[in-house]
Design a protein around this motif. Structure first.
Motif: not given
Length: 279
Positions: A227-232
């Motif tokens: 999720a962190q990667a997708l948010l960025v």
């Protein structure tokens, strides 16, 4: 926006058996130096047996956890730092700093190399304790020296340190690979155990013993990391990101994400997109 460097160094000694009581994943880099004793260290989906003098470099947002190896005391030095701590040196140099290739790893320096590493670490500890004028710039220069030294040591090693490979650990490594590839779907302990021809009780026991995580803990952290990667990387709505990362409800996603990262998904996205390019 000016980003204040985050750089800390600490030394700690523990007697008897000690396991980290929380899972570890953060936006900073970490250097772990084992001064004395022995530890098991879960890093990069493998378990390593650390001995005195070993150094572990942990990349950002990489799951890691230390657990006891016997009941003997151990002493370690821990450094945490962010991109802002090293950015000025990168900008004045030829390019990317050593050790920043996106991976975490273990180094086993020679006795002479251990002495040079320890000298730098104890200088950093003294500077951290005394808090004199220009403390942060001085700590940053020592950190750069340490990173370059570790890079040279790594380049000079013919073979990397091998992870532990008992039969139960190899089984857990296969389970970890399966979880990493199927985190987005619904996963139940019973289904995982059946797939690997073991009981749920045995699954839970060997997974915890090997990684330091429960299966549910590990899966949750993998989903948050995605999720962190997708948010960025994307401009997707939070509901879509929660679904893609494997969370079954937006409310659960929000609670878990904030518990692990200390920020809501929207706060995390805003902060990361406001930051300059990584060092």
């Amino acid at each position: 926006m000016v980003h204040v460097p985050m750089l800390s160094v600490e030394k700690m000694k523990r007697t008897g058996s000690f396991d980290m009581d929380f899972s570890h994943m953060h936006d900073t880099y970490e250097i772990y130096y084992l001064l004395s004793g022995e530890r098991f260290y879960y890093i990069h989906d493998r378990v390593y047996a650390l001995q005195a003098g070993d150094v572990v470099f942990i990349h950002k947002n990489q799951l890691h956890r230390t657990t006891s190896k016997g009941r003997n005391p151990h002493e370690r030095i821990l450094i945490n730092f962010d991109d802002a701590s090293v950015r000025p040196f990168v900008e004045m140099g030829p390019g990317q700093l050593p050790l920043f290739g996106g991976e975490s790893y273990l180094l086993r320096p020679s006795v002479q190399e251990q002495g040079r590493i320890a000298d730098l670490l104890f200088l950093m500890l003294r500077e951290e304790k005394e808090g004199q004028l220009w403390r942060m710039p001085y700590l940053q220069t020592l950190l750069i020296q340490l990173l370059i030294l570790l890079s040279r040591i790594r380049e000079g090693k013919a073979e990397p340190v091998k992870p532990e490979f008992t039969e139960p650990q190899q089984r857990v490594y296969r389970i970890v690979e399966y979880l990493n590839g199927h985190y987005a779907g619904p996963l139940r302990l019973e289904e995982i155990a059946e797939r690997f021809f073991i009981s749920t009780t045995y699954l839970c026991r060997i997974f915890k013993q090997t990684t330091g995580f429960t299966v549910v803990e590990y899966l949750t952290y993998v989903r948050v990391r995605e999720a962190q990667a997708l948010l960025v990387r994307t401009d997707w709505k939070i509901t879509k990101i929660a679904e893609e990362a494997g969370f079954d409800s937006i409310a659960h996603f929000g609670r878990v994400f904030k518990k692990i990262t200390g920020r809501s998904p929207l706060q995390y996205r805003k902060q990361k997109k406001a930051e300059p390019a990584n060092a």
